[in-house]
Scaffold this motif. Structure first.
Motif, mmCIF file in Angstrom:
data_model
loop_
_atom_site.group_PDB
_atom_site.id
_atom_site.type_symbol
_atom_site.label_atom_id
_atom_site.label_comp_id
_atom_site.label_asym_id
_atom_site.label_seq_id
_atom_site.Cartn_x
_atom_site.Cartn_y
_atom_site.Cartn_z
ATOM 1 N N MET A 194 60.947 78.692 -26.131
ATOM 2 C CA MET A 194 59.657 78.315 -25.386
ATOM 3 C C MET A 194 59.699 78.887 -23.788
ATOM 4 N N ARG A 195 58.627 79.509 -23.486
ATOM 5 C CA ARG A 195 58.621 80.111 -22.141
ATOM 6 C C ARG A 195 58.534 78.922 -21.296
ATOM 7 N N LYS A 196 58.902 79.315 -20.002
ATOM 8 C CA LYS A 196 58.985 78.366 -18.905
ATOM 9 C C LYS A 196 57.614 77.810 -18.438
ATOM 10 N N GLN A 197 56.567 78.736 -18.550
ATOM 11 C CA GLN A 197 55.079 78.395 -18.312
ATOM 12 C C GLN A 197 54.539 77.415 -19.320
ATOM 13 N N ASN A 198 55.092 77.473 -20.651
ATOM 14 C CA ASN A 198 54.748 76.587 -21.688
ATOM 15 C C ASN A 198 55.331 75.178 -21.476
ATOM 16 N N ILE A 199 56.585 75.172 -21.075
ATOM 17 C CA ILE A 199 57.332 73.995 -20.784
ATOM 18 C C ILE A 199 56.562 73.220 -19.717
ATOM 19 N N ILE A 200 56.230 73.695 -18.520
ATOM 20 C CA ILE A 200 55.541 73.040 -17.300
ATOM 21 C C ILE A 200 54.222 72.700 -18.034
ATOM 22 N N LEU A 201 53.390 73.486 -18.492
ATOM 23 C CA LEU A 201 52.179 73.020 -18.771
ATOM 24 C C LEU A 201 52.298 71.745 -19.831
ATOM 25 N N THR A 202 52.990 71.909 -20.757
ATOM 26 C CA THR A 202 53.378 70.874 -21.469
ATOM 27 C C THR A 202 53.795 69.468 -20.889
ATOM 28 N N SER A 203 54.688 69.554 -20.053
ATOM 29 C CA SER A 203 55.112 68.617 -19.233
ATOM 30 C C SER A 203 53.886 67.859 -18.408
ATOM 31 N N VAL A 204 52.909 68.611 -17.852
ATOM 32 C CA VAL A 204 52.027 68.256 -16.999
ATOM 33 C C VAL A 204 50.773 67.404 -17.580
ATOM 34 N N LEU A 205 50.754 68.014 -18.965
ATOM 35 C CA LEU A 205 49.735 67.433 -19.720
ATOM 36 C C LEU A 205 50.319 66.102 -20.385
ATOM 37 N N ALA A 206 51.492 66.249 -20.558
ATOM 38 C CA ALA A 206 52.173 64.944 -21.104
ATOM 39 C C ALA A 206 51.862 63.803 -20.089
ATOM 40 N N LEU A 207 52.115 64.132 -18.636
ATOM 41 C CA LEU A 207 52.226 63.417 -17.408
ATOM 42 C C LEU A 207 50.719 62.660 -17.329
ATOM 43 N N CYS A 208 49.903 63.786 -17.680
ATOM 44 C CA CYS A 208 48.425 63.191 -17.185
ATOM 45 C C CYS A 208 48.057 62.234 -18.482
ATOM 46 N N LEU A 209 48.618 62.369 -19.575
ATOM 47 C CA LEU A 209 48.209 61.382 -20.639
ATOM 48 C C LEU A 209 48.930 60.050 -20.652
ATOM 49 N N VAL A 210 50.098 60.070 -20.011
ATOM 50 C CA VAL A 210 50.891 58.999 -19.648
ATOM 51 C C VAL A 210 50.309 58.123 -18.563
ATOM 52 N N VAL A 211 49.405 58.979 -17.350
ATOM 53 C CA VAL A 211 48.822 58.068 -16.449
ATOM 54 C C VAL A 211 47.693 57.464 -17.042
ATOM 55 N N VAL A 212 46.859 58.223 -17.849
ATOM 56 C CA VAL A 212 45.582 57.939 -18.439
ATOM 57 C C VAL A 212 45.752 56.664 -19.279
ATOM 58 N N LEU A 213 46.699 56.677 -20.176
ATOM 59 C CA LEU A 213 47.239 55.643 -20.967
ATOM 60 C C LEU A 213 47.455 54.387 -20.049
ATOM 61 N N GLY A 214 48.285 54.566 -18.935
ATOM 62 C CA GLY A 214 48.355 53.471 -18.158
ATOM 63 C C GLY A 214 47.608 52.669 -17.604
ATOM 64 N N VAL A 215 46.494 53.721 -16.908
ATOM 65 C CA VAL A 215 45.427 52.833 -16.197
ATOM 66 C C VAL A 215 44.302 52.196 -17.470
ATOM 67 N N TRP A 216 44.312 52.945 -18.484
ATOM 68 C CA TRP A 216 43.643 52.142 -19.725
ATOM 69 C C TRP A 216 44.020 50.786 -19.916
ATOM 70 N N LEU A 217 45.384 50.706 -20.260
ATOM 71 C CA LEU A 217 46.022 49.471 -20.359
ATOM 72 C C LEU A 217 45.860 48.657 -19.623
ATOM 73 N N MET A 218 45.665 48.977 -18.202
ATOM 74 C CA MET A 218 45.724 47.897 -17.400
ATOM 75 C C MET A 218 44.235 47.349 -16.976
ATOM 76 N N VAL A 219 43.154 48.007 -17.450
ATOM 77 C CA VAL A 219 41.686 47.888 -17.032
ATOM 78 C C VAL A 219 41.189 47.464 -18.369
#
Length: 168
Positions: A1-26
């Motif tokens: 995998m290229r470096k850009q794909n790894i960074i993009l996948t990491s940012v997407l995963a972080l966003c999903l974790v944040v959204v899931l965390g907010v959803w579980l709290m509210v």
């Protein structure tokens, strides 16, 4: 995998974790607004708190309005400038023993609709507060209505003369 794909996948995963965390709290706070059955109602109008019981025809108008407007309610995020122009208090002074044989969701409970007719503050025109107290405490919900949607409630108030407050 290229470096850009790894960074993009990491940012997407972080966003999903944040959204899931907010959803579980509210998610426990995201409950639909439900209205108890209406048995009686009293209209309290203006700064002098002029009171009168609603007639059976007027009570039917309010019941129909409640039934048509069960959606679109949200939590109150900012404090209003005053207590509102009109209160409709429902199910006051009823004996709950008369309804003990009914399921809990079909038992009448006291609640209040506070109407903003634009008398006190023009930017609060056509707003309705739903105030209810239950075992979880007191809650206030807000609905902003269009003119035609608010018209039946306004007509209940406008057909009777009462002293109006001046604009601040």
């Amino acid at each position: 995998m290229r470096k850009q794909n790894i960074i993009l996948t990491s940012v997407l995963a972080l966003c999903l974790v944040v959204v899931l965390g907010v959803w579980l709290m509210v998610r426990k706070e995201l409950k639909p607004v439900t209205f108890p059955p209406v048995v009686n109602a009293e209209l309290i109008v203006g700064p002098l708190h002029k009171k009168r019981l609603l007639t059976p025809d007027e009570l039917k108008v309010v019941k129909d309005w409640i039934q048509k407007n069960e959606k679109g309610w949200g939590p109150l995020h900012r404090n209003p400038p005053s207590t509102g122009d009109v209160e409709i208090q429902f199910n006051q002074n009823i004996d709950l023993k008369d309804y003990a044989d009914k399921p809990k969701d079909q038992q009448p409970r006291p609640f209040t609709l506070v109407l903003w007719l634009g008398i006190s503050q023009a930017d609060w025109n056509n707003k309705v507060f739903y105030e209810v107290s239950n075992q979880d405490g007191s809650k206030v919900f807000l609905k902003t209505c269009e003119d035609e949607e608010f018209a039946p409630l306004r007509k209940l108030v406008d057909q009777y003369d009462y002293q109006r407050t001046l604009f601040p």
